[in-house]
Design a protein around this motif. Structure first.
Motif, PDB file in Angstrom:
ATOM      1  N   ALA A   1       1.444 -10.943   1.840  1.00  0.00           N
ATOM      2  CA  ALA A   1       2.511 -11.880   1.499  1.00  0.00           C
ATOM      3  C   ALA A   1       3.903 -11.267   1.642  1.00  0.00           C
ATOM      4  O   ALA A   1       4.857 -11.964   1.990  1.00  0.00           O
ATOM      5  N   ILE A   2       4.038  -9.973   1.385  1.00  0.00           N
ATOM      6  CA  ILE A   2       5.379  -9.376   1.355  1.00  0.00           C
ATOM      7  C   ILE A   2       5.714  -8.510   2.565  1.00  0.00           C
ATOM      8  O   ILE A   2       6.875  -8.167   2.774  1.00  0.00           O
ATOM      9  N   VAL A   3       4.711  -8.150   3.363  1.00  0.00           N
ATOM     10  CA  VAL A   3       4.959  -7.244   4.474  1.00  0.00           C
ATOM     11  C   VAL A   3       5.751  -7.940   5.581  1.00  0.00           C
ATOM     12  O   VAL A   3       5.645  -9.150   5.767  1.00  0.00           O
ATOM     13  N   GLY A   4       6.588  -7.184   6.285  1.00  0.00           N
ATOM     14  CA  GLY A   4       7.354  -7.765   7.385  1.00  0.00           C
ATOM     15  C   GLY A   4       8.712  -7.112   7.539  1.00  0.00           C
ATOM     16  O   GLY A   4       9.065  -6.178   6.814  1.00  0.00           O
ATOM     17  N   TYR A   5       9.482  -7.615   8.473  1.00  0.00           N
ATOM     18  CA  TYR A   5      10.804  -7.058   8.758  1.00  0.00           C
ATOM     19  C   TYR A   5      11.850  -7.645   7.826  1.00  0.00           C
ATOM     20  O   TYR A   5      11.924  -8.854   7.632  1.00  0.00           O
ATOM     21  N   ASP A   6      12.641  -6.785   7.230  1.00  0.00           N
ATOM     22  CA  ASP A   6      13.735  -7.187   6.358  1.00  0.00           C
ATOM     23  C   ASP A   6      15.041  -6.729   7.007  1.00  0.00           C
ATOM     24  O   ASP A   6      15.274  -5.522   7.137  1.00  0.00           O
ATOM     25  N   PRO A   7      15.880  -7.653   7.438  1.00  0.00           N
ATOM     26  CA  PRO A   7      17.131  -7.259   8.107  1.00  0.00           C
ATOM     27  C   PRO A   7      18.053  -6.418   7.228  1.00  0.00           C
ATOM     28  O   PRO A   7      18.952  -5.748   7.738  1.00  0.00           O
ATOM     29  N   LEU A   8      17.818  -6.445   5.914  1.00  0.00           N
ATOM     30  CA  LEU A   8      18.635  -5.639   5.006  1.00  0.00           C
ATOM     31  C   LEU A   8      18.051  -4.248   4.794  1.00  0.00           C
ATOM     32  O   LEU A   8      18.630  -3.437   4.077  1.00  0.00           O
TER      33      LEU A   8
ATOM     34  N   THR B   1      10.860  -0.455  12.176  1.00  0.00           N
ATOM     35  CA  THR B   1       9.791   0.311  12.825  1.00  0.00           C
ATOM     36  C   THR B   1       8.450  -0.006  12.188  1.00  0.00           C
ATOM     37  O   THR B   1       7.454  -0.227  12.879  1.00  0.00           O
ATOM     38  N   ALA B   2       8.420  -0.040  10.848  1.00  0.00           N
ATOM     39  CA  ALA B   2       7.166  -0.270  10.137  1.00  0.00           C
ATOM     40  C   ALA B   2       6.535  -1.609  10.488  1.00  0.00           C
ATOM     41  O   ALA B   2       5.301  -1.721  10.567  1.00  0.00           O
ATOM     42  N   SER B   3       7.360  -2.629  10.724  1.00  0.00           N
ATOM     43  CA  SER B   3       6.828  -3.960  10.995  1.00  0.00           C
ATOM     44  C   SER B   3       6.030  -4.013  12.292  1.00  0.00           C
ATOM     45  O   SER B   3       5.183  -4.888  12.479  1.00  0.00           O
TER      46      SER B   3
ATOM     47  N   TYR C   1       3.774  -2.068  13.118  1.00  0.00           N
ATOM     48  CA  TYR C   1       2.408  -1.608  12.857  1.00  0.00           C
ATOM     49  C   TYR C   1       1.591  -2.603  12.039  1.00  0.00           C
ATOM     50  O   TYR C   1       0.454  -2.324  11.688  1.00  0.00           O
ATOM     51  N   ILE C   2       2.174  -3.752  11.723  1.00  0.00           N
ATOM     52  CA  ILE C   2       1.428  -4.771  10.981  1.00  0.00           C
ATOM     53  C   ILE C   2       0.358  -5.346  11.915  1.00  0.00           C
ATOM     54  O   ILE C   2       0.677  -5.848  12.993  1.00  0.00           O
ATOM     55  N   PRO C   3      -0.914  -5.256  11.542  1.00  0.00           N
ATOM     56  CA  PRO C   3      -1.975  -5.735  12.430  1.00  0.00           C
ATOM     57  C   PRO C   3      -1.944  -7.251  12.608  1.00  0.00           C
ATOM     58  O   PRO C   3      -1.634  -7.993  11.674  1.00  0.00           O
ATOM     59  N   LYS C   4      -2.236  -7.689  13.809  1.00  0.00           N
ATOM     60  CA  LYS C   4      -2.291  -9.123  14.084  1.00  0.00           C
ATOM     61  C   LYS C   4      -3.400  -9.738  13.232  1.00  0.00           C
ATOM     62  O   LYS C   4      -4.518  -9.255  13.216  1.00  0.00           O
ATOM     63  N   GLY C   5      -3.074 -10.778  12.510  1.00  0.00           N
ATOM     64  CA  GLY C   5      -4.057 -11.387  11.623  1.00  0.00           C
ATOM     65  C   GLY C   5      -3.973 -10.874  10.203  1.00  0.00           C
ATOM     66  O   GLY C   5      -4.712 -11.326   9.329  1.00  0.00           O
ATOM     67  N   GLY C   6      -3.067  -9.904   9.968  1.00  0.00           N
ATOM     68  CA  GLY C   6      -2.864  -9.394   8.625  1.00  0.00           C
ATOM     69  C   GLY C   6      -3.891  -8.366   8.185  1.00  0.00           C
ATOM     70  O   GLY C   6      -4.703  -7.880   8.981  1.00  0.00           O
ATOM     71  N   TYR C   7      -3.857  -8.049   6.900  1.00  0.00           N
ATOM     72  CA  TYR C   7      -4.691  -6.975   6.363  1.00  0.00           C
ATOM     73  C   TYR C   7      -6.003  -7.452   5.731  1.00  0.00           C
ATOM     74  O   TYR C   7      -6.891  -6.644   5.475  1.00  0.00           O
TER      75      TYR C   7
ATOM     76  N   MET D   1       0.806  -1.201   0.000  1.00  0.00           N
ATOM     77  CA  MET D   1       0.000   0.000   0.000  1.00  0.00           C
ATOM     78  C   MET D   1       0.853   1.272   0.000  1.00  0.00           C
ATOM     79  O   MET D   1       0.379   2.321  -0.355  1.00  0.00           O
ATOM     80  N   CYS D   2       2.049   1.153   0.515  1.00  0.00           N
ATOM     81  CA  CYS D   2       2.863   2.360   0.562  1.00  0.00           C
ATOM     82  C   CYS D   2       3.182   2.838  -0.841  1.00  0.00           C
ATOM     83  O   CYS D   2       3.705   2.095  -1.655  1.00  0.00           O
ATOM     84  N   SER D   3       2.871   4.116  -1.099  1.00  0.00           N
ATOM     85  CA  SER D   3       3.026   4.625  -2.445  1.00  0.00           C
ATOM     86  C   SER D   3       4.465   4.741  -2.881  1.00  0.00           C
ATOM     87  O   SER D   3       4.756   4.870  -4.050  1.00  0.00           O
ATOM     88  N   CYS D   4       5.397   4.690  -1.912  1.00  0.00           N
ATOM     89  CA  CYS D   4       6.784   4.904  -2.310  1.00  0.00           C
ATOM     90  C   CYS D   4       7.483   3.626  -2.743  1.00  0.00           C
ATOM     91  O   CYS D   4       8.442   3.671  -3.492  1.00  0.00           O
ATOM     92  N   ASN D   5       7.053   2.460  -2.278  1.00  0.00           N
ATOM     93  CA  ASN D   5       7.800   1.272  -2.666  1.00  0.00           C
ATOM     94  C   ASN D   5       6.946   0.022  -2.825  1.00  0.00           C
ATOM     95  O   ASN D   5       7.480  -1.073  -2.936  1.00  0.00           O
ATOM     96  N   PHE D   6       5.644   0.145  -2.830  1.00  0.00           N
ATOM     97  CA  PHE D   6       4.780  -1.015  -3.014  1.00  0.00           C
ATOM     98  C   PHE D   6       3.658  -0.617  -3.960  1.00  0.00           C
ATOM     99  O   PHE D   6       2.731   0.074  -3.569  1.00  0.00           O
ATOM    100  N   ARG D   7       3.789  -1.018  -5.212  1.00  0.00           N
ATOM    101  CA  ARG D   7       2.803  -0.600  -6.206  1.00  0.00           C
ATOM    102  C   ARG D   7       2.335  -1.768  -7.069  1.00  0.00           C
ATOM    103  O   ARG D   7       2.588  -1.805  -8.271  1.00  0.00           O
ATOM    104  N   PRO D   8       1.680  -2.735  -6.477  1.00  0.00           N
ATOM    105  CA  PRO D   8       1.173  -3.828  -7.313  1.00  0.00           C
ATOM    106  C   PRO D   8       0.011  -3.334  -8.167  1.00  0.00           C
ATOM    107  O   PRO D   8      -0.758  -2.474  -7.759  1.00  0.00           O
ATOM    108  N   ILE D   9      -0.105  -3.864  -9.362  1.00  0.00           N
ATOM    109  CA  ILE D   9      -1.240  -3.564 -10.217  1.00  0.00           C
ATOM    110  C   ILE D   9      -2.110  -4.812 -10.237  1.00  0.00           C
ATOM    111  O   ILE D   9      -1.703  -5.843 -10.798  1.00  0.00           O
ATOM    112  N   CYS D  10      -3.252  -4.739  -9.621  1.00  0.00           N
ATOM    113  CA  CYS D  10      -4.111  -5.902  -9.447  1.00  0.00           C
ATOM    114  C   CYS D  10      -5.507  -5.639 -10.005  1.00  0.00           C
ATOM    115  O   CYS D  10      -5.900  -4.499 -10.219  1.00  0.00           O
ATOM    116  N   ARG D  11      -6.253  -6.708 -10.198  1.00  0.00           N
ATOM    117  CA  ARG D  11      -7.608  -6.564 -10.695  1.00  0.00           C
ATOM    118  C   ARG D  11      -8.537  -6.006  -9.631  1.00  0.00           C
ATOM    119  O   ARG D  11      -9.441  -5.231  -9.926  1.00  0.00           O
TER     120      ARG D  11
END
Length: 252
Positions: free
Chosen positions: A22-29, A35-37, A39-45, A1-11
């Motif tokens: 599927a892609i949200v979460g903490y990336d050690p790199l 910090t963003a991780s 705020y991920i709601p329990k049970g997903g979006y 959903m983030c406009s700066c780095n997540f732009r899937p084009i879906c139906r």
């Protein structure tokens, strides 16, 4: 959903949300995800795919007006629509910062690859020039690459641009939404995406209709950081209330 780095084009909105889950979460790199991780709601979006998601939401219309039938739909679905709002615009200097950060990030990524024919932005530019016809350089160019290659890290100019961007977001979208107690801002087209990207805010675009030539156009909703749950509710609610999307038809 983030406009700066997540732009899937879906139906559908639901497809986009499944990708997000599927892609949200903490990336050690990527330190920013630490910090963003949180705020991920329990049970997903997926839990925010609610057909009545517009009910009670306060929406501010920016960058022009909406068609009467869309205003009517939003209000019929329970949203409170505030029209004729403006976001003060100034040259935030985002391109200055973007070009420098792009070169730094791309070079770091390419350098870390186990196997790759290119190891830097300079290599990418040379690669494109070598097979320019195949890469369609004449048609599409690579001006952003060339401009980014001229940068030399995050100097005073780039750091000043970052501060200007922060001020632009703080006195623009953030101030507007807080003063009007908005859940989201809304407008047609993709104009909103660049403004959202400056502050790292999330946004989503949903089909809204077709012009006189049958070309589709969308309606965009944007919010403050970590407001993805609200935006999903709003976007899904609008989508389900209108069901305007039609499968594309291509001429033989």
């Amino acid at each position: 959903m983030c406009s700066c780095n997540f732009r899937p084009i879906c139906r559908r909105v639901s497809d986009s949300v499944h990708v997000l889950d599927a892609i949200v979460g903490y990336d050690p790199l990527d330190e920013a995800t630490k910090t963003a991780s949180k705020y991920i709601p329990k049970g997903g979006y997926k839990q925010f795919l609610r057909a009545n998601g517009l009910k009670g939401k306060r929406l501010g219309v920016v960058f022009g007006s909406l068609l009467d039938h869309d205003i009517k739909t939003l209000r019929q679905e329970g949203a409170i629509v505030i029209e004729n709002l403006t976001i003060p615009y100034t040259d935030s200097g985002e391109m200055t910062a973007l070009l420098a950060e792009f070169k730094i990030s791309l070079n770091a990524y390419l350098k870390a690859l186990v196997k790759s024919p290119v190891r830097s932005l300079a290599d990418v530019i040379a690669f494109n020039k070598k097979i320019a016809k195949k890469e369609k350089v004449k048609e599409w160019g690579q001006e952003v690459f060339l401009e980014a290659e001229t940068t030399n890290g995050m100097g005073d100019k780039e750091k000043a641009a970052l501060l200007t961007m922060e001020e632009f977001s703080r006195n623009g979208i953030e101030k507007l939404m807080k003063e009007n107690k908005l859940d989201a801002i809304v407008t047609y087209g993709s104009t909103l995406s660049s403004v959202l990207a400056i502050g790292g805010y999330p946004g989503i675009t949903v089909p809204a209709g077709y012009d006189s030539e049958g070309v589709p156009f969308g309606i965009s909703f944007g919010g403050l950081r970590f407001s993805e749950p609200k935006l999903i509710e709003i976007a899904y609610g609008f989508e389900q209330a209108t069901l305007i999307r039609k499968p594309p038809k291509f001429k033989a």
